[in-house]
Design an enzyme around this catalytic site. Structure first.
Site, PDB file in Angstrom:
ATOM      1  N   LYS A 298       1.796   2.972  -3.343  1.00 53.28           N
ATOM      2  CA  LYS A 298       1.944   2.217  -4.472  1.00 53.28           C
ATOM      3  C   LYS A 298       1.726   2.988  -5.888  1.00 53.28           C
ATOM      4  CE  LYS A 298       3.319  -1.254  -2.137  1.00 53.28           C
ATOM      5  NZ  LYS A 298       2.481  -2.387  -1.752  1.00 53.28           N
TER       6      LYS A 298
ATOM      7  N   GLN B  48      -8.284  -1.230   7.869  1.00 53.71           N
ATOM      8  CA  GLN B  48      -6.791  -0.985   7.835  1.00 53.71           C
ATOM      9  C   GLN B  48      -6.317   0.249   7.495  1.00 53.71           C
ATOM     10  OE1 GLN B  48      -6.604  -3.881   4.823  1.00 53.71           O
ATOM     11  NE2 GLN B  48      -6.717  -2.377   3.165  1.00 53.71           N
TER      12      GLN B  48
ATOM     13  N   ASP C 166     -13.881  -5.936   3.438  1.00 50.94           N
ATOM     14  CA  ASP C 166     -12.727  -6.463   2.755  1.00 50.94           C
ATOM     15  C   ASP C 166     -11.848  -7.527   3.936  1.00 50.94           C
ATOM     16  OD1 ASP C 166     -10.622  -5.841   0.620  1.00 50.94           O
ATOM     17  OD2 ASP C 166      -9.493  -5.431   2.434  1.00 50.94           O
TER      18      ASP C 166
ATOM     19  N   GLU D 197     -15.989 -10.419   1.790  1.00 54.70           N
ATOM     20  CA  GLU D 197     -14.750 -10.706   0.772  1.00 54.70           C
ATOM     21  C   GLU D 197     -13.871 -11.585   1.388  1.00 54.70           C
ATOM     22  OE1 GLU D 197     -11.297  -9.528  -1.668  1.00 54.70           O
ATOM     23  OE2 GLU D 197     -11.614  -9.055   0.379  1.00 54.70           O
TER      24      GLU D 197
ATOM     25  N   LYS E  77      -6.494  -0.470  -9.494  1.00 50.23           N
ATOM     26  CA  LYS E  77      -6.213  -0.354  -7.974  1.00 50.23           C
ATOM     27  C   LYS E  77      -5.253   0.834  -7.755  1.00 50.23           C
ATOM     28  CE  LYS E  77      -5.610  -4.865  -7.269  1.00 50.23           C
ATOM     29  NZ  LYS E  77      -5.291  -5.894  -6.639  1.00 50.23           N
ATOM     30  N   TYR E  78      -4.247   1.080  -8.731  1.00 47.20           N
ATOM     31  CA  TYR E  78      -3.183   1.806  -8.530  1.00 47.20           C
ATOM     32  C   TYR E  78      -3.195   2.853  -9.573  1.00 47.20           C
ATOM     33  CZ  TYR E  78      -1.878  -2.683  -6.441  1.00 47.20           C
ATOM     34  OH  TYR E  78      -2.060  -3.538  -5.800  1.00 47.20           O
TER      35      TYR E  78
END
Lengths: 664, 664
Positions: free
Chosen positions: B260, B320, B391, B420, B532-533
């Protein structure tokens, strides 16, 4: 490291896919059974969820008494409280056991996602192939046409060359959904940790009016000991008063040694009958009847006549022995032996009860003893008795009762056990939890509006009513409360009305209808010339007796569903500290009760009728019927002034008819 | 019919003599462990009773972590609530297990009755012989002198020819009582049905201030990717602010496939760093560090430096994988395979997350997979990490977490797991019950005084606090609440004060101190140019930053015991709907908190100080210290007018000194 190992430390359990918890109704997470009545609907609730977005399904597996296999009832999800529910019909007495099972509905999950993707115009070629796999897996579980149709759908979904539109509509077709619901296999099946128990009793166990009397007093001459035949002759009167159960104090042979005389005198005079609770003499023990009362044959006849009058006979079960009880000779080891070899009498130092030997429930021969105690129940059940009032259960082992009630009810599920345990709350509640069908209560000692509202709020709470069924006795041979001693007939009418309308189970002890209220001495709750130690003759036709009040009350109880339950009770503002004002709800037949606790003077109160609860508009006019007089009134608004005159009546019970107009 | 049979359907259990129930603290009757901290006192309570009048005794048998045998602590009876209690000191982390045991003290029972009988002048010859038997039975359990003394007493009590007075005083002597307490054997020993569990964590697990930041942003030039070394350089500033934990988002290699770009753009530009939560590339997966950040060696150095500054490092645990994660090659069977053999990316139809592959926790190789997931924890624990922020745990199996946490904490009892999980309440609570040490909460979305009072009342209730420890984050990389977007710095100060005083655990995410509050778009809780990106450079010295507020708050938290607990919280009348007024109690150091939720305008409120709770007389004068300014005030009476000006301060924290005179 075997993942299963961590689950509750049980190596054999693989991890569950779902969380299945918060099962209700449950008593101590299934350790004890909750109580219900035949005909009740059981609403089972559970928290069931898993990770992610899979569609879940759930069911209740419930085994009814006498059935080999459990029946399955699907549960439905309630969004508001994020729980699953199912409702079962309890159609027979006995112990029901249920568990909850949840699983992932893979087809529904797949179908829902496919639907969204198609809606978003995404390519679903891969999804259709996944669907084909699911349908193929279901094929072996179907027969005949269904099998054929599943095979058809497998082919259509699984054929990339077929028209996408055709494949999608097949995938989303109702027929496939129905087929997969029938033949698709549940995935990730997870069961509740435990099986949960429901004790279902016949309806009389939860709704009945009791009448206690000493058969030996069923005589017109104190010098003549009443018999079962005499007692039988008095049954029509009791039936006419509308009672359901007649309860007899012990009918067994009475001991001679240290027999008590009138008013608990240490020495009995010649011909004194003694206390029926000093059980056993040369004529037998707990499975014999006292010769003065008649024969076992006479007793059976008494039971049959009672039944013909719609009355059930309840017996007293008092596990103690007079020194003359056969067990003392046959099984001295069932008692407590003193160093000198003699048997210990009952005592609560420094008090002594030399006419009674307590039983040693933990003696070496425990199992034989416990079996013998059970056989007493079986014996009387064989004589047609189904209800027992158990004397002082809290002075015998709790484990003994849990075992005993389980044993007897397994064979005779309609047996009712009433616990006469006047002890601290936790002990009373524990006896109810471990199996007693009904319990005596503190009702007798709650005599102000505030005390009654507080105590009844506790007993009518669903979590209490789940295991505890109070039987409200207005008096007993042991308890003549000061309130009755000082209040006289008005106090009796008040307590009668309270007992009979607040609780679906209530009772009186013979003499109550005559407002007998002389204590053996001031400050004592014992009767003067107590029937426990002598025969008493009564004139039931004496003027001012309460027969009309009793008959009317029992008639109303039978015709009003609201009086046959306790969880439907709520209290409301009466506007006067002496007045108890309450609502008992029932669809279309709500009742309002208002009772004055002041037996001496008239009081005036302004009741605050809970209109909203009754579904009546604030300014609506509504009709109430005074069930004690039949008079009909038209009320308007919440505030209703009412006058209570102890000389005239103890209180009111109104049936509320729906209101008109003024809505909201 | 074996009596034992009826007890819970277990044929091996003989019936218990006592009832031992109502054990507390307990979570779902022992199914889960309640939580405590090292140094806490555990008060164990139980209902213990039996039939009859025997004297009982009871104890708690508690096995501490690492001990072979349980330690025994005597329980004492409390008459008010008819319960037994014992208090244990929890001196080490790990899982403690306890059970409760009650029995009949036959000697004490006998002694008490003898005493009464003697008092009543009754003959006690037989009782003395019974006593002799009891003492004789105790002899074999004593050695040396004790044995001799017992033999002596046996002789005296058992000798009918001896002087009665002498025998009685021997029987009632203190020495014999002591000897029998030591050597008399318990009778009718009954244990609680289950063993109950207590999870004891180190104190930091229950009290800590967290600071979250992206190490890659620890740079002065957005074109230069920050490293562990840069991050290390920022630790002194964080330590100076008084934080206890620094929490880093994932530090692992970041995937390339479908990476992303800034503001979650579907395509990343050249040099865009990507989201740290898309874990794994050619440099490794969950046990590797991103080369841009440095080496594992660098990370260990970072951890060591943090420790030297009194800071603990917490890592993110996000299960993940990016399509480039090594597991995808090595264990494709750990993922979801599509019919065409490719691996499924994450989706929540119609949304797609093509840069992430979800893990199939129920794959055939489940055990190998679960072990690999556990080994990730063990790897980082070996690098010196003891705290993990997990997470989205609610998107992985609940059973997986119960197993995982059990496995890791068995070897490393000081490991902390923060869940979380922003999901429905039952799922959040279940994760806490099955083992998560701390949990994120709904705090961020509770922004009115009423909402906060309601939610905190729930979280501070002992039955909730027994398993759920909320960590109050004022903001996170995912959550920039509208309240902060619209309220600006005053709103930030308000939320900071609330988080740090209402909850012993709280945290902020880097940038909070600069009141960063630009959303990516109106109505979104995502930040504009989210870290985050992309890398973000900040000027920590910018005017108006909240450093002074943060440093002061953390300082007060460390010095005030009242702020290190949550069950000591209660809310009180503030006299203004925008003002939250609360008490946090601590012996001699009670604190009052008053915070305005209105960041726009000044409000005036009249607080109702709970004088009684504070032990201050109605008309007494008492001193309070404003902990934010150090100012001391003398107050009198309950009503205190207070002004809140958002331009000046968000609220007050007063320490209450005892009052004088006026004792109400």
């Amino acid at each position: 490291m075997e993942p299963g190992r961590a689950i509750d430390g049980d190596p054999d359990r693989t991890p569950p896919h779902l969380v299945v918890s918060g099962i209700a109704p449950a008593l101590r997470d299934g350790r004890y059974a909750v109580k219900r009545l035949v005909g009740d609907q059981l609403r089972v609730g559970a928290d069931i969820f898993t990770d992610g977005h899979d569609v879940l399904a759930a069911r209740v597996l419930c085994r009814a008494p006498g059935e080999r296999r459990p029946a399955s009832t699907p549960m439905t999800y309630s969004f508001e409280d994020d729980r699953w529910y199912a409702t079962l019909s309890l159609d027979r007495p006995g112990e029901w056991r249920f568990m909850v099972e949840g699983w992932i509905d893979r087809f529904a999950t797949w179908r829902g996602e496919l639907d969204k993707k198609v809606g978003a115009g995404q390519d679903v070629g891969s999804e259709l192939l996944e669907g084909a796999d699911q349908v193929r897996e279901a094929e072996p579980h179907a027969r005949g046409t269904d099998h054929g149709r599943l095979a058809h759908y497998t082919a259509v979904l699984g054929d990339p060359s077929a028209d996408p539109g055709v494949r999608v509509s097949a995938a989303l077709s109702v027929e496939l959904q129905v087929l997969m619901t029938a033949h698709g296999q549940p995935y990730g099946v997870t069961r509740s940790d435990r099986r949960y128990r429901v004790r279902v009793d016949r309806r009389e166990a939860g709704f009945a009016a009791w009448y206690e009397f000493f058969p030996r007093s069923a005589t017109s001459d104190a010098r003549r000991h009443g018999t079962f035949a005499d007692a039988e002759a008095s049954l029509p009167r009791i039936a006419a008063l509308g009672f359901d159960v007649v309860y007899l104090p012990p009918i067994h042979p009475i001991g001679h040694t240290h027999r008590k005389g009138p008013n608990n005198a240490l020495k009995a005079g010649k011909g004194d009958p003694g206390s029926p609770w000093a059980i056993g003499n040369e004529h037998g023990g707990h499975t014999a009847v006292s010769p003065e009362l008649g024969t076992l044959e006479d007793f059976r006849h008494f039971v049959a006549t009672a039944r013909s009058l719609g009355l059930e006979v309840a017996l007293d079960y008092a596990l103690q022995c007079s020194p003359d009880h056969p067990w003392v000779r046959e099984h001295p080891d069932w008692f407590f032996i003193r160093p000198d070899g003699t048997i210990k009498y009952a005592e609560n130092p420094p008090k002594k009860y030399e006419d009674i030997y307590p039983i040693n429930f933990w003696c070496d021969q425990r199992e034989a003893l416990w079996d013998a105690c059970r056989d007493i129940f079986l014996f009387w059940i064989a004589q047609g008795v189904r209800t027992f009032r158990v004397d002082n259960p809290h002075t015998k082992p709790f484990a003994f009762w849990e075992w005993m009630i389980g044993e007897v009810q397994r064979e005779h599920p309609d047996t009712v056990f009433l616990a006469e345990a006047f002890t601290r709350p936790k002990r009373m509640y524990t006896l109810a939890q471990l199996g007693f069908t009904q319990s005596y209560t503190y009702f007798t000692w709650r005599n102000t509006a505030a005390e009654l509202a507080e105590y009844l709020t506790e007993l009518s709470a669903p979590e209490t009513a789940d295991f505890f069924r109070g039987n409200f006795f207005a008096n007993t041979p042991d308890i003549l409360h000061e309130y009755l001693q000082l209040g006289g007939p008005p106090a009796f009418r008040t307590r009668l009305l309270l007992a009979g309308t607040l609780s679906p189970l209530y009772g009186i002890y013979s003499g109550f209808e005559l407002s007998e209220n002389l204590p053996v001495r001031e400050g004592s709750e014992e009767y003067l010339d107590s029937e426990k130690y002598q025969v008493r003759v009564r004139d039931w036709t004496a003027p001012g007796n309460l027969d009309p009040d009793i008959a009317r009350l029992n008639q109303i109880r039978r015709s009003e569903p609201a009086l046959q339950s306790i969880t439907n009770l709520s209290f409301h503002e009466s506007g006067h500290p002496d007045v108890l004002f309450y609502l008992k709800g029932a669809w279309g037949r709500d009742l309002l009760g208002a009772v004055s606790l002041n037996p001496r003077e008239a009081v005036e109160a302004e009741l605050a009728v809970p209109l909203e609860r009754l579904g009546i508009g604030e300014n609506a006019t509504y009709e109430v019927e005074d069930l004690l007089t039949g008079e009909r009134l038209r009320w308007k608004g919440a505030r209703q002034p009412v006058r209570f005159d102890p000389a005239v009546r103890a209180g009111y019970i109104w049936r509320v008819a729906g209101g008109e107009g003024g809505g909201g």
